[in-house]
Design an enzyme around this catalytic site. Structure first.
Site, PDB file in Angstrom:
ATOM      1  N   LEU A 217       0.810  -1.213   0.000  1.00 43.40           N
ATOM      2  CA  LEU A 217       0.000   0.000   0.000  1.00 43.40           C
ATOM      3  C   LEU A 217       0.849   1.272   0.000  1.00 43.40           C
ATOM      4  O   LEU A 217       1.682   1.482   0.875  1.00 43.40           O
ATOM      5  CB  LEU A 217      -0.943   0.010   1.204  1.00 43.40           C
ATOM      6  CG  LEU A 217      -1.875   1.226   1.310  1.00 43.40           C
ATOM      7  CD1 LEU A 217      -2.711   1.406   0.048  1.00 43.40           C
ATOM      8  CD2 LEU A 217      -2.779   1.101   2.535  1.00 43.40           C
ATOM      9  N   HIS A 218       0.607   2.112  -1.003  1.00 41.12           N
ATOM     10  CA  HIS A 218       1.322   3.381  -1.116  1.00 41.12           C
ATOM     11  C   HIS A 218       0.539   4.338  -1.996  1.00 41.12           C
ATOM     12  O   HIS A 218      -0.228   3.926  -2.861  1.00 41.12           O
ATOM     13  CB  HIS A 218       2.723   3.178  -1.704  1.00 41.12           C
ATOM     14  CG  HIS A 218       2.722   2.675  -3.121  1.00 41.12           C
ATOM     15  ND1 HIS A 218       2.421   1.369  -3.449  1.00 41.12           N
ATOM     16  CD2 HIS A 218       2.973   3.297  -4.307  1.00 41.12           C
ATOM     17  CE1 HIS A 218       2.497   1.210  -4.763  1.00 41.12           C
ATOM     18  NE2 HIS A 218       2.820   2.373  -5.310  1.00 41.12           N
ATOM     19  N   LEU A 219       0.737   5.617  -1.766  1.00 37.10           N
ATOM     20  CA  LEU A 219       0.251   6.680  -2.634  1.00 37.10           C
ATOM     21  C   LEU A 219       1.455   7.457  -3.152  1.00 37.10           C
ATOM     22  O   LEU A 219       2.532   7.422  -2.556  1.00 37.10           O
ATOM     23  CB  LEU A 219      -0.690   7.633  -1.889  1.00 37.10           C
ATOM     24  CG  LEU A 219      -2.113   7.145  -1.600  1.00 37.10           C
ATOM     25  CD1 LEU A 219      -2.132   6.150  -0.453  1.00 37.10           C
ATOM     26  CD2 LEU A 219      -3.037   8.325  -1.270  1.00 37.10           C
TER      27      LEU A 219
END
EC number: 2.7.7.78
Length: 385
Positions: A217-219
């Protein structure tokens, strides 16, 4: 003003000796609701260059100083220089940039076969990065004593940067979360936009199948010193409550969510967006999301003020892997109107019509797009009950 935990000054820089990097505690960037600037951030008459050309918030100063030091230390796969940029002639206003090195030197994407694919600890993930790649930890102070603490978010350099200040926002990597948007991650992304004084600091998310290259999970967050079409594109309401709008006048129409800033309205927006992305993920529909300061929904003009935050969500055809023969690959920034082009030949020959065709090739078939729109409108209606 946002401050570190235990002093009036903190350093987000690495010590001179790289042997000390792993032993250094990750610095905290602590902020509260008072540091979130919802209003008064506008583009200057002359578009700025790098973020140093505009007034900086404490967040901008921390990110830019730490990011610049990592450039000097050679922690990126290539040294990003000022990118050749052009606004493509035409009605859309695409911002095209030549970034040959990213096309050649970025890490090959992982093999992804499903939008719902589980986290695989054997594959590359953000627990495997070098200590020097972490800039700081975003730590949100609770608004009131006794309220729940929000999860901490690591701010990490993207070693193959799109633009100046390109970072990844990674929620507690040890939790080994797959690339599925969660409320805490979205909140951190929106608040990062509100922490910056630069109107061109944007945040985005690619799902699996939406060109996410790492299933952890990353932005993404980065500075782009140019207006983008999504900031002020007009929209039409889709639900009676006015919570969901359609940006129709884009090469790929997107669903628009809007908030004027921190508080209950922002929390409601986060809930609505994540319900929408949960629906898309559960139904194996790839998607991309883009967060930017922008005008309120409805009829707008090029002079409309950036009075709040726009969150744009696109449901799209799944695309697993990079298509090497195309001028660009369609993900979060391309859908928003920012086109990082991979070769000089494509950059010099790219037209608006060609860019529109590439983007429209990622749109869902009309019948499926109608079904998705109806489902999301129904989700918003359920919230009203």
């Amino acid at each position: 003003m946002a401050l570190p935990h235990d002093s009036n000054e903190t350093s987000y820089l690495l010590p001179p000796n790289n042997e000390d990097w792993g032993r250094q505690t990750i610095p905290d960037f602590v902020y509260g609701q008072k540091d979130l600037m919802a209003e008064g951030i506008q583009w200057p008459r002359n578009a700025p260059g790098i973020p140093d050309a505009l007034p900086q918030s404490p967040f901008d100063a921390a990110l830019c100083s730490a990011w610049k030091q990592r450039v000097e230390l050679g922690l990126f796969r290539y040294r990003l220089r000022e990118l050749q940029t052009q606004i493509l002639p035409g009605a859309v206003g695409f911002v095209a940039q030549l970034n040959v090195e990213r096309g050649v030197q970025r890490r090959p994407p992982q093999t992804i076969k499903s939008v719902r694919q589980a986290f695989d600890p054997v594959q590359f993930n953000f627990n495997k990065i070098r200590p020097g790649e972490v800039l700081f930890r975003l730590h949100r102070e609770p608004d009131l004593p006794g309220t729940l603490l929000q999860e901490d978010i690591l701010v990490v350099i993207n070693v193959s940067p799109l633009e100046w200040g390109h970072v990844l926002l990674v929620p507690e990597p040890a939790r080994q979360l797959p690339q599925r948007l969660l409320p805490g991650a979205l909140r951190a992304g929106i608040e990062a936009v509100l922490l910056s004084l630069h109107p061109g600091f944007r945040v985005g998310f690619n799902s699996l199948g939406g060109l996410a290259s790492v299933n952890h999970l990353h932005l993404h967050g980065y500075y782009l010193a140019h207006r983008l079409p999504v900031e002020q594109a007009p929209s039409e309401p889709l639900d009676p409550g006015g919570h969901l709008h359609l940006l129709q006048d884009l090469p790929a129409p997107g669903f628009l969510f809007y908030t004027r800033g921190p508080g209950p309205d922002l929390e409601s927006l986060i809930s609505r967006v994540c319900r929408a992305t949960d629906y898309l993920t559960d139904h194996e529909i790839a998607h991309n999301l883009f967060v930017t300061r922008g005008a309120p929904p409805g009829k707008t003009s090029p002079s409309s003020a950036l009075t709040g935050v726009r969150v744009i969500l696109w449901a799209r055809k799944s695309s697993f892997g990079i298509k090497d023969g195309e001028a660009f690959n369609v993900a979060l920034c391309e859908l928003a109107g920012h086109l990082p082009v991979k070769t000089s030949q494509d950059f010099s020959s790219l037209t608006e019509a060609a860019a529109v065709a590439l983007i429209q090739d990622c749109r869902l078939p009309p019948s499926q797009a109608e079904d998705v729109q109806a489902a999301l409108v129904a989700l918003m209606s359920q919230e009203e009950q």
